[in-house]
Each structure stands twice: as structure tokens, then as C-alpha cells.
Design a protein around this motif. Sequence first.
Motif, mmCIF file in Angstrom:
data_model
loop_
_atom_site.group_PDB
_atom_site.id
_atom_site.type_symbol
_atom_site.label_atom_id
_atom_site.label_comp_id
_atom_site.label_asym_id
_atom_site.label_seq_id
_atom_site.Cartn_x
_atom_site.Cartn_y
_atom_site.Cartn_z
ATOM 1 N N LYS A 476 -53.702 -101.050 57.250
ATOM 2 C CA LYS A 476 -53.147 -100.136 56.238
ATOM 3 C C LYS A 476 -52.585 -100.943 55.083
ATOM 4 O O LYS A 476 -51.850 -101.919 55.274
ATOM 5 N N THR A 478 -50.540 -100.107 51.257
ATOM 6 C CA THR A 478 -49.939 -99.117 50.359
ATOM 7 C C THR A 478 -49.443 -99.821 49.108
ATOM 8 O O THR A 478 -48.957 -100.972 49.186
ATOM 9 N N ARG A 489 -48.138 -92.831 45.066
ATOM 10 C CA ARG A 489 -48.450 -93.915 46.017
ATOM 11 C C ARG A 489 -49.869 -93.702 46.562
ATOM 12 O O ARG A 489 -50.261 -92.571 46.872
ATOM 13 N N TRP A 491 -52.567 -94.824 49.581
ATOM 14 C CA TRP A 491 -52.706 -95.391 50.927
ATOM 15 C C TRP A 491 -54.165 -95.784 51.108
ATOM 16 O O TRP A 491 -55.066 -94.995 50.817
#
Length: 1017
Positions: A476, A478, A489, A491
Motif C-alpha cells: 500500500k 498513500t 488523498r 491510495w
Amino acid sequence: MPAHTQARLRRLLQDLLSPAILSALVLTCCLGVTAALWHSASSDAEQDAQADFDGRVRELVNNLDQRMQTYIQVLYGVQGLFASSESVGRDEFRTYILGQELNRHFPGVHGVGFMKLIGPHQREEHEAMVRRQGFPAYRVFPPGERAWYAPIVYLEPFSDNNRLAFGFDPASEARRRITLEQARDSGQPAMSGSIRLVQESDKLVQSGFLIVLPLYNHGQPVATLAQRRAAINGWVYAPFRVGDLMAGLGGPRVAALDVEIYDGDAIAPSALMYDSAANAQGKQRTTRQQISIANHRWTLRISMLPGPASARSDKAQQIGLFGVSLSVLLACLTWLLARGRVRAREGLQRSSTLTEELKEGQSTLMVLADSAQRSQAMLRSILDSTIDGILVDNLKGTVLNSNRRFRELWNVPEHLDWQSDGAVLMSHMSAQLRHAGSGLRLDEPAQLTLPGVQRGTPFEEEHEVLHLKDGRVIEKHTRGLQLGSEPARIWSFRDITERTQIEQREQTRRHVLELLATGAPLQTILESVVLGVEADNEDMLCSILLLDESGEHLLVGAAPSLPAFYNAAVHGLTIGKGMGACGQAVVTRNRVIVEDIRSAPSWAEYRDIALQAGLVSCWSDPIFSASGTVLGTFAIYHRDARLPSMANIALIEQGARLAGIAIEQAQAAVALRAGEARFRSLYDHAPVALWEQDWSAVRGALAELELSGVEDLEGYLQANPSQLRRLASLVRIMDVNAAALEQVAAPPGRKDLGALTLAQNFDASAMPNFARALTALARGQHFFACEGSFERLDGVARLNELTLLVMPGHTHSLDFVIVSTLDITERRRMNDELRVLATTDFLTGLSNRREFMGRLQEEQGRLQRDIGACAAVLLLDIDHFKRINDEYGHAAGDAVLRQLADLMRDGQRKIDMMGRIGGEEFAILLPGTDLDAAAVFAERLRQRVEQTPMQLNTGAALGITVSIGIAAMGGNYPAGDSALIRADQALYCAKRGGRNRVELMDVEADRPGHQVPAASG
């Protein structure tokens, strides 16, 4: 530029492109293209014609060279005839030449003849001998005293025309004599310059030439010039007419050429030998070629005769005519079209003014709408085509956008309403994580007062690796971004399960290989495999069970995370009913998945012990060897009921495969150490002599020779013995066994490799065999066998049989060569003795009956292949031989048989076969001999026996006589056993006719012929 200036330029351009000017431009361009195409087609036609001419010239020169080489091979055949016999008679020479069918197979050859070398004082004796052979008018011409003569003795076919050259001495003419001397001194074929043949008539004279080959006396050396001059006996030759030689050469393609042949290197009228079209006019192309035949050079001037024009020449004319016509047509069409265009332009100008304003308004609206649609479609296409899952939120709990890959990674169902409530989506994602609270949440408004966010500073990029319950690993990322005036934001999620598994598998594999390389115990290696799988899977408990040698029990190989009491309970598990997942996997040879041990029937016997150990689910995979044999099982346990995901199945397969490799490698290491010990024992105690040798230094020396330009390695080594010996000294003997030391007579009980050299495999006389072996191994062969001789350490030379084997993987270095040798000295001696005993009569030394009959069958096969060949069989018997045995004893009879065999050998040729086929009965096979010649031979033998008294052991002389029967073979005569029977019948006729005589068998009358008179000898 102002609008009125643009309008003025547009009108000027329209005036310049008026129908008349535009049509003229089109006509000019088309004519230019036509001229270029015509020139290209003409060039192609010229190139084709030149290529065709060059091909015809090559074909002519190649055919001429091949034909002359064929004629020279015919002379080599005649040379071989003389080399195979001590003397070649006229009839034998005629039979051989007529069998060649010169007129049919070799056009241009006027005949094949034999020139006999005669000294200055042998001329009269030579003429008298030839006259006695049936040529009373024979003489050597032209007359005159010369240092030596070379008259033509044989010339076939012996036609009326060739009779003109019978007795002619070519040494009387300078050009012919130089050719004879050149062939004599070189030992090679030699061709004369342009001459006029003796056979030529005065009307149609053609240039001619001779090709001669030297004949040397049998047994005399011919290595040097002086030896060849001393050994010369005569020449075989062939006269040629150039016109007949060139007739039909090359077929119809060469018929279109004018061929001029000049003798020597220069083109001069005096050197002209042949002109195929002397009066031809208008020759188009000419080339000059040179050809060397039998160390003599010809110069050929070849020209192309006039002929019809080629298709490409016609094509160039057609292109010109068609291009001019098409140019005119296109110019007319251009004028008509330009005229119509002027009229259409006038109407267009009137309508364009009306629609211009409407188009401007519509285009503005279309551009704005299309731009918005493209931007939205492009954004969606980019998001859906990325390999990463993308999610965008506004930091207030609302999801702004996501792509298809994100929904696939997190298994988002269609009915989930996550766009209006982001917390539902985060809860769905967190439920799939192995560890809760990993940071998957959307910030609420109260949490937006982070430092920097109130000031508009974007978030720092964050990275985290997420482990899912189904075994997948997701990476992941971000980072913050600005959407208009609001912060947001993004992801990014990427599935790195396969990469993680590969890294973990490679790490575990390297560790396992290190343990294998250091010889670690199998249990330690298997524990490393188990711990490597458990390292990134905390909720998994792994075990490896091994199948015992009987194949009926499973033994614990490695299970470090399972309780000791559980391992003790399953150790020695019998494969049968109620055997659990592992036993079932061995029996079915397939993966067994048990979701819940508590309800699985196969775990009835071991359910309590498994629940006591806290084990609820079990997945077991069989471990296979490379050959497909089951070695054991690899099992994964969980403390809760669970089914494997695709990632878990891949992990099970990888663990089982790695365990199989480790088990096989460990077993192979044990087997290898045992095999090495057995091999060493077999090597040391092998009955065959074995030599371990290193040829790497020889390989390096060969590379240097190759760089120096040596291409034919074997030929170079055979011609340079010093280099061959140098290469032999580079071979290093690394080890030998006891049989090898015994073979070379080494001192017992001591292995001194320093005293051994390659001479113990190849001595000085076997160096050619070493050269062939070296060439074979250098070319990449793995195996080479030969026979040769070697030298023992005590200096005794022996024979051996060698086999050289390059071990696999050492072909390019030759640093590991195994040589096996076998002493065959005694076997060779025994074979030679057995061969002599099997083929030779022990008393007389002649061939025995079986050997003679075998040779008779071979001759019968040769006569069947060569219809014009002939042979004769003689059967002779000692008259009153029984009386000799009765009066003087069998020892005297044996002495008579031995002396008779010696007399028979005195007149034997190399190709003749003599044998003893009975008590006092002998047989002789005369290949290439007709009935008359055989009768002469038999009569001479009869007279020699009659005139030679036989010396007995007592010193007394005993006169004996023989009776001889003759039968012919070949042609119309039956051959083989039939010929021997007819010779036997003739022998009995000689016996009944009074003995001491020769009888011929007349096969046509099926009765014996007349007796050969004594005068015939």
C-alpha cells in the motif's frame, strides 16, 4: 499578411495553374517518367545479356575442364593397368581399351597408346621383336640417330588411321620430346603444345595435342628426379583433335558462342588452335579466359554471336511507346479536369461566403463538448487500465473515485454502498487483514487538524505491506494531492504475493543448498524448509513426514513447531484406514484438504491427539521425486477451521517441491559417496589397464597452431613428426590402475607416475595413430579407438588396443581423458598363425583347397561384372606319383611336392593364384588370360618340370613329369566350379593320351581339344 495580399496571391496561383499550363506540366512530367523507365529497362536488358553471356562462358570453361580431367583419369586407368602387371601384352591392352568405348564416352580422343622407351643400341632388336609378333612391316620412324627412342608400340583402336602412327617416335620432334621429358621428370600428366597429329590427312587438318603419363619400372624408387629418370620405362598417351574435342561441348547454350583457343598465354594468330566461327561478324561481347590442363595453359577468347533481341529489350521499346501515348492522354484529361475545376471554383466561392459564419459558431460549441468528454473518458480509461488498485478520498470520510483493479483486489461486492459511506468500505477491507488496526481508515473531520494540512501542505508519502488472511500480500502507498481548493488523498494497492513468495522461496532455497553443500544432516535441511515456510505465515504449523523403505509407514522428518507428544504419536504412522490427511495423500498421490479435523472421518484414530495439540485443520501435499515416486508428505496445520486460498495452494506446492529437492539431493549425496568408493575399488581392481590423462596442455598447443593458420591438422602433424612428438610430451598421466602397471612391466608394489610417458600408450611407430586420435578429440569427438604398439618400461615393444574416452563436460578442455589399453600381442600372433593354417597347405606353402576355391568364386564374380574379361584354370597332376612313394618312400614324395611348388612359383604373376587341391594334384588360376596364353604358360611349366630333376634327401636326382588340363573362364565359357570340372576332364584326357602333355577343353564342342605341341612353348 493582409487579406488583400493573400487574395492577390491566390488569384495569381490560379492563373498560373490554368488548364493550358497545367496540362503542359503533366505532359512534361509524364514524358520525364517515361524516359527514366525506358532507361532503367534498357539497363536491365543490358545487365541480363551480360549475365547470360558470363554464365555461358563459365559453363563452357567448366565443361572443357571436366572433360579433360576425365580423359586424364582414363590415362590413369591405363597407367594402373601397367602398374598391376609385370608386362602387359598387346591383346590385354586391346581388351582394356576396347572396354572403355572411347568413341562413345570420350569424344575428341583419337586413341590411347603406349610408347616404349628404347636405348640407342636397342632399336634393331626392338623392331625385330615387334615384327615377330605379326607386324612384318613395322619400323621406327622417322629414321635417324637419337639419344633415345620412344616409338608408339600399342595404339587402340588400331584403325587404318591410327596405323599411320604405329612405330612413330615422338622423341624425334622437339615439342613432343619436351612433353615426354616433362612427364618423366615430374611423374605427373603432361600436355604438349599445338601439333599436327601423324594420323591427320592433307584435306581436313585440325590442330592436335598429346597428353602423356610416365610408366616406371616395378619396384624402383621414384622419389627424386634422378630416380624417376633412371626408372622410366615408357609412356601411355592419348592424341586429341581440338575440333573433335569441342564438338557438342556445352549444348545449345554454348552454340551461341564463338570460341577461339590459343596455345599458351598469348593471343596470336600463330598460336590459334581452334575457332568455332571463324567468319562470324558483329560479335557483341568478348572475354578472355585461361585454363590449365596437365601443367599446360590454354588461352580462350570467347565472343557472343549475334542473335535475336531479348524480351527485356522489347520491353524497353514497349515502355517508351506506351509512356508517350499515356502522357498525351493524361495531358488531355488534365486539361478537361482543370477546365471543369475553374467552373466549379466560381460556384464554390459564391456558397462559401454564406456558410462561413454558421461554421464558426458550430465549431466552437463542438470543441468545448468534445474536450470535456475526452478528458472524462481518458481519466476513466487510465484508472481502469493500471495494474494497481486506485482509491481517492477527500479526508472527510467520502470516497471520490476508484478503479476496477481496486475492487478486484479487495473483493468489493456490487451491492456494497461504499461510495456514500467510506466507513463501510474500510470495514470490509479491514475484515480481510490478518492483523487488525494496520492503518486502513478514512480520516474524520475532527482529525483534519494535522500540522501542515491547515496550511495546505500535502501529506508525506506512506508505505505499508498488508498481509491478508487468504495468504496474499498487498503493498500500500498513500500520498496527498490537491483537487482544486480542497485537499485529497490517493491510495495505491499492488498485489506482491508472487514476488514475496519468490523471494522467500529463493531465500529458503539458497539456505537449503548451502546446507546440502556443507553436508548437513537431512533433518536439519528439512527443518530449514519448514521454518522458511512458517517465517511469513505465523498462523501456520508445518511438518514433513518421510516414507520409509518398505513404503508402509510415515516417519517424522521435520516438525519443529508441533508439540513433541504429537510428533511421537504420528511417528511410524501406518498407511491404512483412519490414517489422517498425510496417509491419504500418500495413497491417493493427490493433495488432501481437511477443513475441520473434528468432523473428518479419516482423522477418527488421531482426532483426540490432534485436538489436544490444538490442531483443527490440515492440508497435506505428497512429495514426489524427479521420477514420480512418493517420498513423503508436506503438511500445513491451523488452529482454526480453514480452507486454503490460491496463494496457500501455491505455498503448499512450493514447500513440497523444495522438500522433494532437498530429500533427493541428500539421498543422492549419500549414494554418490558410496558410488565413489565403489568406482575407486572397481578402477583399482579392473582387469583392463586404465589411464587417467590430462590433455589440456595439448589443447592449448593446438589453439596456437590454429592461430598460425594450420587448417588440416592431421596432415600437418603427419608431415611434421617433431611437432607430433612435442604434443605427445604435453600429455600428463594423472593416475593408473594396477592392470596398467602390470601391462607396462612396472616394478610390483610401487606406482611411480613420473616414470610413465605416452610411449606406454603410443610408441614411436604408433605416432600416426596418436595424430589421428588427437585430431578426433580436437574436433569434439568423445570416443576414439585404434590399434597400435607401445613400449614397456623394460624396453620391450608390444601391440595394444586403445580406447580413448573424453569424460562428459570436458570436451572443450580435454583435461579428463580415460584411456583403456589391452595387450593384444599374443592374440595377434595366434590370429596370424591360425590364418596361415586355415588358408595354406602345410607341406608346399601354397594355398589349400578351401582358399583356392574361395579365390575362384571371387574371380567368377568379377567375370560376371566385366563381360569382356577372361581367365583360365589349370589343373596339373604328377605322373606316376604313387610309384615314387612306393619306391622311395613318402618323405621323397613330400620333397617332390615341395620342389614342384617352387617351380610353379617361378613363373607366377602377382595376380595369379596357385594351390594344392589334392594329394599330388595342383591348380592354377590365371586372371586376364585367354585360352591360348594359358596354353603357352602351361607348356612352359611342363617343359620346366621335365627339364628340372628333383633332388631327394638321399642325394639322388629323380626326373618327373606332369600332365596339365586347361579350361577357360569368362565370355561364353561357364565359370566357377564348372571351369574346374572341365579342367579336370582335360587333365584325364592328358593322362589317357600318354601323360606329360597339355590338353585344352573345347567348350563349344563339349570335348577335349588337341594337345598343345611342345613348340608352343
